[in-house]
Design a protein around this motif. Structure first.
Motif, mmCIF file in Angstrom:
data_model
loop_
_atom_site.group_PDB
_atom_site.id
_atom_site.type_symbol
_atom_site.label_atom_id
_atom_site.label_comp_id
_atom_site.label_asym_id
_atom_site.label_seq_id
_atom_site.Cartn_x
_atom_site.Cartn_y
_atom_site.Cartn_z
ATOM 1 N N GLU A 167 -2.744 4.654 -2.347
ATOM 2 C CA GLU A 167 -1.958 3.823 -0.911
ATOM 3 C C GLU A 167 -3.366 2.916 -0.659
ATOM 4 O O GLU A 167 -4.268 3.506 -0.031
ATOM 5 N N ARG A 185 2.029 -2.312 6.805
ATOM 6 C CA ARG A 185 2.589 -1.906 5.517
ATOM 7 C C ARG A 185 1.575 -1.723 4.363
ATOM 8 O O ARG A 185 0.363 -1.654 4.842
ATOM 9 N N SER A 186 1.964 -0.924 3.424
ATOM 10 C CA SER A 186 0.943 -0.632 2.153
ATOM 11 C C SER A 186 1.284 -1.217 0.974
ATOM 12 O O SER A 186 2.367 -1.465 0.780
ATOM 13 N N LEU A 187 0.245 -1.307 0.241
ATOM 14 C CA LEU A 187 0.508 -1.537 -1.278
ATOM 15 C C LEU A 187 0.300 -0.275 -2.049
ATOM 16 O O LEU A 187 -0.749 0.735 -1.425
ATOM 17 N N LEU A 213 0.738 -2.773 -9.543
ATOM 18 C CA LEU A 213 0.735 -3.203 -8.229
ATOM 19 C C LEU A 213 2.239 -3.172 -7.603
ATOM 20 O O LEU A 213 3.016 -3.728 -7.968
ATOM 21 N N GLN A 214 2.307 -2.124 -6.768
ATOM 22 C CA GLN A 214 3.761 -2.167 -5.900
ATOM 23 C C GLN A 214 3.599 -2.477 -4.440
ATOM 24 O O GLN A 214 2.506 -1.846 -3.888
ATOM 25 N N GLY A 215 4.653 -2.932 -4.016
ATOM 26 C CA GLY A 215 4.562 -3.475 -2.620
ATOM 27 C C GLY A 215 4.198 -4.786 -2.184
ATOM 28 O O GLY A 215 4.319 -5.362 -0.984
ATOM 29 N N LEU A 216 3.988 -5.714 -3.245
ATOM 30 C CA LEU A 216 3.620 -6.998 -2.976
ATOM 31 C C LEU A 216 4.824 -7.855 -3.619
ATOM 32 O O LEU A 216 5.200 -7.621 -4.757
ATOM 33 N N ARG A 273 2.860 -8.091 -11.661
ATOM 34 C CA ARG A 273 2.503 -6.999 -10.942
ATOM 35 C C ARG A 273 1.576 -5.993 -11.714
ATOM 36 O O ARG A 273 0.956 -4.954 -11.179
#
Length: 146
Positions: A54, A62-64, A84-87, A94
């Protein structure tokens, strides 16, 4: 008439480029610094061992998340992949392959190319005070305008 079509086509291309740049900028909102770090934790992902780090961002609270896994390809070679998640970018942008960094150790690097930026993900081994091995995730944001 043909001149008008060429002019309209050129204007449309300029507008499309501007919109793509804005969308890329929106995707990177929250990434204000050039370097971020996290620690990988071992997880079970669909009956497969994976690693998840994280990365807390300094904007918008927020976090990636960077997830890594490895598998053997049809030739028997180990292939390391990351996600990569959260972008908010297209799904095909990703994921990334991890390559070995030749300076020794178990260091790996992956790159995600965006419209006006490049995200470089480094996986770096480290030891804790109790001689336990951990892996650090270093995310570097390289903007093209910098």
């Amino acid at each position: 008439m043909n001149e008008n079509r060429k002019l309209a086509g050129k204007k449309r291309q300029e507008y499309d480029a501007k919109v793509k740049k804005q969308v890329a900028g929106y995707a990177l909102v929250g990434l204000r610094r050039s370097d971020y770090a996290g620690v990988f934790q071992k997880i079970n992902d669909h009956d497969q061992i994976a690693w998840l780090a994280e990365i807390k961002l300094d904007g918008f609270q927020r976090s990636l998340f960077v997830k890594l896994c490895s598998a053997r390809d049809k030739d028997g070679n180990i292939r390391r992949r990351g996600m990569l998640q959260g972008l908010h970018v297209k799904p095909e942008r990703r994921s990334f392959d991890l390559i070995d960094i030749p300076d020794g150790g178990e260091r790996f690097q992956g790159i995600i190319e965006l419209q006006d930026a490049r995200l470089i993900i480094n996986v770096i081994p480290a030891s804790t005070g109790r001689d336990r091995r951990i892996y650090l995730c270093h995310l570097e944001v390289v903007r093209s305008d910098a």
